[in-house]
Design a protein around this motif. Structure first.
Motif, PDB file in Angstrom:
ATOM      1  N   PRO A   1      99.917  14.909  51.634  1.00  0.00           N
ATOM      2  CA  PRO A   1     100.095  13.595  50.995  1.00  0.00           C
ATOM      3  C   PRO A   1     100.631  12.510  51.929  1.00  0.00           C
ATOM      4  CG  PRO A   1     101.759  15.161  50.236  1.00  0.00           C
ATOM      5  CD  PRO A   1     100.764  15.942  51.007  1.00  0.00           C
ATOM      6  N   TRP A   2     101.570  12.846  52.831  1.00  0.00           N
ATOM      7  CA  TRP A   2     102.134  11.808  53.697  1.00  0.00           C
ATOM      8  C   TRP A   2     101.119  11.248  54.692  1.00  0.00           C
ATOM      9  CZ3 TRP A   2     105.985   8.910  52.598  1.00  0.00           C
ATOM     10  CH2 TRP A   2     107.047   9.393  51.803  1.00  0.00           C
ATOM     11  N   PRO A   3     100.335  12.080  55.402  1.00  0.00           N
ATOM     12  CA  PRO A   3      99.273  11.506  56.252  1.00  0.00           C
ATOM     13  C   PRO A   3      98.251  10.714  55.443  1.00  0.00           C
ATOM     14  CG  PRO A   3      99.701  13.769  56.887  1.00  0.00           C
ATOM     15  CD  PRO A   3     100.463  13.539  55.615  1.00  0.00           C
ATOM     16  N   ALA A   4      98.003  11.150  54.193  1.00  0.00           N
ATOM     17  CA  ALA A   4      97.038  10.437  53.353  1.00  0.00           C
ATOM     18  C   ALA A   4      97.535   9.040  53.004  1.00  0.00           C
ATOM     19  CB  ALA A   4      96.766  11.233  52.082  1.00  0.00           C
ATOM     20  N   ILE A   5      98.802   8.961  52.614  1.00  0.00           N
ATOM     21  CA  ILE A   5      99.354   7.649  52.226  1.00  0.00           C
ATOM     22  C   ILE A   5      99.640   6.794  53.463  1.00  0.00           C
ATOM     23  CG2 ILE A   5     101.827   8.192  52.253  1.00  0.00           C
ATOM     24  CD1 ILE A   5      99.964   6.251  49.499  1.00  0.00           C
ATOM     25  N   ALA A   6      99.733   7.429  54.647  1.00  0.00           N
ATOM     26  CA  ALA A   6     100.015   6.680  55.880  1.00  0.00           C
ATOM     27  C   ALA A   6      98.943   5.640  56.161  1.00  0.00           C
ATOM     28  CB  ALA A   6     100.140   7.639  57.060  1.00  0.00           C
TER      29      ALA A   6
END
Length: 478
Positions: free
Chosen positions: A20-25
């Motif tokens: 999720p964090w790389p996606a929202i980055a």
């Protein structure tokens, strides 16, 4: 991958994503660049006027036009998400901003430069609401406060450091490098989007309502254009009044149509949910406080305290840094304490900073103004992310997209209105000063503008008394 509108466990996200964090980055970087671009060009306008041989009224459209396009595109983000996948929309938005930046950087004349700037606005208008919508779906409720704090950091820190960053660039390079500065960030965002972002929405191919689209363009676009014209020509100008009246009529018709449609372009019915209504209003007021004060303070430092431009940029930086730190911290506060305490304390602290600025004079130490700015920038983000999380967390499933779109659209509209009002009050206060000293007269105008900022804070503080501790998607308040 299906989205569910049913209540989920605090540790379970509505849509399962491996990273999720790389996606929202990808969305955070895109939104950061978009908001950075919103204020970074202000300090470069005199340079552009000289380089392109154009008057101030013309060059101002690089700022106004950008906000105008964002105000037009934002209301359609919910409809766009029903026709195109998340990946398609985000990659297109990032690519549009990248192309717009390159066009602007290479522009041989003002017309091409403006065209590139308008294309940048399309990218920002697509990315901003999606950042919050995707975050609400791919992170579990237990982490939403922290995630929304990071999103608020992006929205609030970028405009705060824009003038400082641009000032440093212009100190060594030409105005073209302001636009080249955006490109590496956008390339990184595209890489994250291509490799990590997943499709998290549901494609329904909802039939477009062209009358709603027309009313939205005239209403939202006209309102931004109208308040921008007011800053230039005055609120009593026939052109300004005509544009504003037409825009308001179009907005009334637009809202009435959305309320009776079975599948509205924008679900304004969610304002019937108290938690969303109060939280969204607080976010808008908070953003108005930030933009109005950020417009007034740099000018006061230059024309009231008679400091050079480079020093002004440096003195604005501590507030921007504090803004970023508190934004992330405030998100964590929501996870543990809810919205009620951070929101109320935030506006009380902001009120202290605003009142301090009323006591600023041409003889005040610069550090006093910096301290007031820092206190203001502690209070505003302390209230921002808890209020936004409180609002969006009261919505279910598909409502989240509409809620994010409404908040981001109104932020741009309210921000433009607040800046225009601050501009007008600044001029009124300066013209009514009982002195011939220019610094003292401008200080009087500054106080008029700050009174407006204080009124906004007091209104927000009163509304914050309606905020409960937590708001959950399965808990729509009566």
């Amino acid at each position: 991958m299906k989205e569910t509108s049913k209540p989920v466990a605090p540790t379970q996200s509505r849509v399962q994503v491996d990273h999720p964090w790389p996606a929202i980055a990808a969305l955070m970087i895109g939104a950061f660049v978009g908001m950075l671009s919103e204020t970074s060009l202000n300090i470069a306008l005199p340079n552009l006027m000289e380089s392109l041989h154009i008057p101030g009224a013309t060059v101002q459209w690089l700022v106004t036009g950008y906000m105008l396009v964002i105000g037009i595109v934002l209301p359609f983000s919910s409809l766009i998400s029903k026709w195109f996948t998340t990946r398609q929309t985000v990659i297109f938005g990032l690519a549009a901003f990248l192309v717009g930046s390159v066009i602007s950087a290479l522009a041989p004349n003002f017309g091409i430069l403006l065209a590139g700037r308008l294309i940048q606005g399309i990218g920002t208008g697509l990315i901003l609401p999606l950042m919050f919508t995707v975050a609400m779906l791919i992170f579990p409720p237990a982490k939403l406060g922290t995630v929304m704090g990071m999103c608020a950091l992006v929205i609030m820190f970028a405009p705060a450091i824009g003038p400082t960053l641009t000032g440093l660039v212009l100190g060594s390079f030409s105005w073209r490098w302001v636009f080249w500065l955006f490109t590496p960030f956008l390339v990184v965002a595209l890489i994250f989007a291509i490799f990590f972002l997943k499709n998290v929405g549901t494609i329904t191919r909802q039939k477009p309502d062209f009358l709603s689209i027309l009313e939205s363009i005239i209403g939202f676009g006209g309102l931004v254009a109208g308040v921008s014209l007011a800053s230039e020509y005055g609120w009593n100008s026939p052109v300004t009044l005509t544009v504003l009246v037409v825009a308001i009529i179009a907005l009334v018709l637009y809202v009435r149509r959305q309320l009776v449609m079975e599948n509205p372009v924008l679900n304004v019915r969610i304002f019937s949910i108290p938690a969303f209504r109060y939280g969204a209003t607080l976010v808008m007021l908070d953003f108005a406080v930030i933009l109005s004060s950020m417009y007034i303070l740099p000018q006061f430092l230059q024309r009231g305290l008679l400091l050079p431009v480079a020093m002004t940029g440096i003195l604005m930086l501590p507030g921007g840094v504090i803004n970023a730190l508190v934004s992330a911290f405030a998100g964590r506060l929501y996870d543990g304490f809810g919205a009620r305490i951070p929101v109320r304390v935030g506006f009380i602290v902001a009120l202290i900073g605003g009142v301090m600025l009323l006591f600023a004079t041409p003889n005040s130490p610069a550090l006093f103004v910096v301290a007031a700015h820092v206190i203001l920038m502690i209070g505003c983000p302390l209230a921002m992310s808890p209020a936004q999380t409180y609002a969006l967390n009261s919505l279910t499933g598909a409502q989240s997209g509409d809620g994010s779109t409404i908040i981001n659209t109104m932020q741009q509209i309210v921000g433009a209105v607040a800046t225009a009002v601050a501009t007008s009050l600044l001029a009124i206060g300066e013209s009514h000063a009982s002195t011939t000293d220019k610094a003292a007269a401008f200080t009087n105008g500054t106080h008029y503008g700050i009174w407006f900022t204080i009124v906004l804070i007091v209104i927000a503080l009163v509304i914050s008394l309606k905020v409960r501790r937590f708001s959950h998607a399965d808990e729509q308040e009566a």
